[in-house]
Structures are given as structure tokens and as C-alpha cells.
Design an enzyme around this catalytic site. Sequence first.
Site, mmCIF file in Angstrom:
data_model
loop_
_atom_site.group_PDB
_atom_site.id
_atom_site.type_symbol
_atom_site.label_atom_id
_atom_site.label_comp_id
_atom_site.label_asym_id
_atom_site.label_seq_id
_atom_site.Cartn_x
_atom_site.Cartn_y
_atom_site.Cartn_z
ATOM 1 N N GLU A 1 7.504 -22.054 6.818
ATOM 2 C CA GLU A 1 7.915 -21.255 7.966
ATOM 3 C C GLU A 1 8.976 -21.939 8.819
ATOM 4 O O GLU A 1 9.546 -21.323 9.708
ATOM 5 C CB GLU A 1 6.708 -20.913 8.841
ATOM 6 C CG GLU A 1 6.114 -22.079 9.601
ATOM 7 C CD GLU A 1 5.003 -21.627 10.536
ATOM 8 O OE1 GLU A 1 5.115 -21.920 11.731
ATOM 9 O OE2 GLU A 1 4.042 -20.995 10.067
ATOM 10 N N GLU B 1 0.803 -1.221 0.000
ATOM 11 C CA GLU B 1 0.000 0.000 0.000
ATOM 12 C C GLU B 1 0.836 1.271 0.000
ATOM 13 O O GLU B 1 0.296 2.371 -0.162
ATOM 14 C CB GLU B 1 -0.943 -0.023 1.210
ATOM 15 C CG GLU B 1 -2.025 -1.095 1.076
ATOM 16 C CD GLU B 1 -2.928 -1.189 2.295
ATOM 17 O OE1 GLU B 1 -2.545 -0.689 3.366
ATOM 18 O OE2 GLU B 1 -4.022 -1.767 2.167
#
Length: 271
Positions: free
Chosen positions: A112, A81
Site C-alpha cells: 500500500e 458480484e
Amino acid sequence: MDYTKITEKPSNHDNLESLDTVSILQKMNEEDQKVAQAVADAIPNITKLVDALAERFEKGGRLFYIGAGTSGRLGVLDASEIPPTYGLPHTRVIGIIAGGDKAIRKSVENAEDDTEQAWKDMMLHDINELDVVVGIAASGTTPYVLGGIDQAKKNGLLTAGVTNNPGSPLATTADIPIEMNVGPEFVTGSTRMKSGTSQKLALNMISTALMIKIGRVKGNKMVNMQLSNVKLVDRGARYVAEGLGIPYNDAEKLLKKYGSVKAAIDAGADI
């Protein structure tokens, strides 16, 4: 402190399946109200991070977010953004998620758990000592994040850790720990809930304060936003009109001529 006891601690509410809809929602909201204070308690260290970031940004440094699962997605979201909102290239704030971009939509098994991959992923961006790495992990134990933070420190980079378990390995490893104790989740262990919300708030604060500090905001306006649709052109024209005290139509012409609110206001001020 046993760092596993908070995000994995049993919920304050039980027999959830027996509750009616309004009770479920009210009890969730009751828990959510604890989040803002947990974030507020972390402001001193968020301040340290923002000031250190601003200093490095002025010298060409960048901000890297690394995380897995929900935490990784929130980092990617915040980074994505920045270009439309503040007009910076996508190479200045970079979100990296364990498993790569495909993990944004779909879980990637075992991604992960790799302690080496985060640093490899960052190296693809020619990471250097001016950059800052922010690891995000509710548990504070995610191997992908811990490995990335450890390697970043070894290579002279400033590091921060956003976690919901004070005293966790991430909090003790990172240079700047941002610890937000939101308590046990409404659904036990579901850290996409309060933990994720607190992370979203903290990342908003980090990136927004950074953008203000480096001059991407004027007054309270997004003067460097991309004019990528009709709504944003209209918003920009209103900002220019207000900033210069001129009619909307004149402001719109200036905006279209100069391509950004900031450039239009600067040009208009010289006329």
C-alpha cells in the site's frame, strides 16, 4: 481539520477485556448503529458519482475500484458480484487491490506504500478517459490509492474517493469525495469494523444504483442474473412466471430456451 483524528481516535469504550460477552456485543452494536446515518449523509455525492458513471457506462466506460487491505478487498468483492448478479462481463466493473489478487487472502507487506503501482495496475486494463476510478481508503492517506487517483486525474479520468476521514488527502484530491464520518472504532484504529461496514454499504449503493440506471434491473428483479445453479434457475423461473402471468412450468421452459429472465420475458410478451 486534522484528518488523523477520526479513524485513529481512541474508542468511546475502554477496558474491553473486562467486559462480559453480552456487553461487548451490545457496545459494538451501539457503535454500528452510527454507520447508516454516516452513509446517508454522503448520499448527495454518491448521487453525483452514480449519475456520472451511468453517463460514461452508456458510452462504454468502466468502473475501477482501487484500495489496499480491507478497503481493497471490499472493492474486489463488489466488482466480483456484478457478473453473476447483473450479467455484465467481469471487464466492466474491476476491483484492484494493492499487492495483487494474493492480497485478497493474505496481507502483502508494503504494497500500500507504493504511489506508482496503482496506475500501473490500471494500465494493464487499457484504462481510458471514459473510465471512472473510485479510490477506497478509510484513512484517506493510503499512498497506493492517492497515487492512483492523482494519475487518473492527470490522464483526464473522473475520480471519486471513499473515505472515513473528512478533509483527508483522498477527499481533497478526488473529484467526488464520499466522506463517511463513523467516529472512532470500537477497537481503536480497527477500520475493518465501522469504517469497513460503511464502505461496503456505499459500494453496494454505487454499483446497484448504476446497474438500475443502465437497465440491468426490471421492476425490482435481477433480470440479467447468471443462471448458474438450481436456486437461480428457480428464482428466474418465478420472475418470468410473475412477469408474464403464466404457470411456473411454462416460465421455466421459456427461461431455459432464452437463457435469461429478460430475454424470456421479452420473448413471452411477443407470443
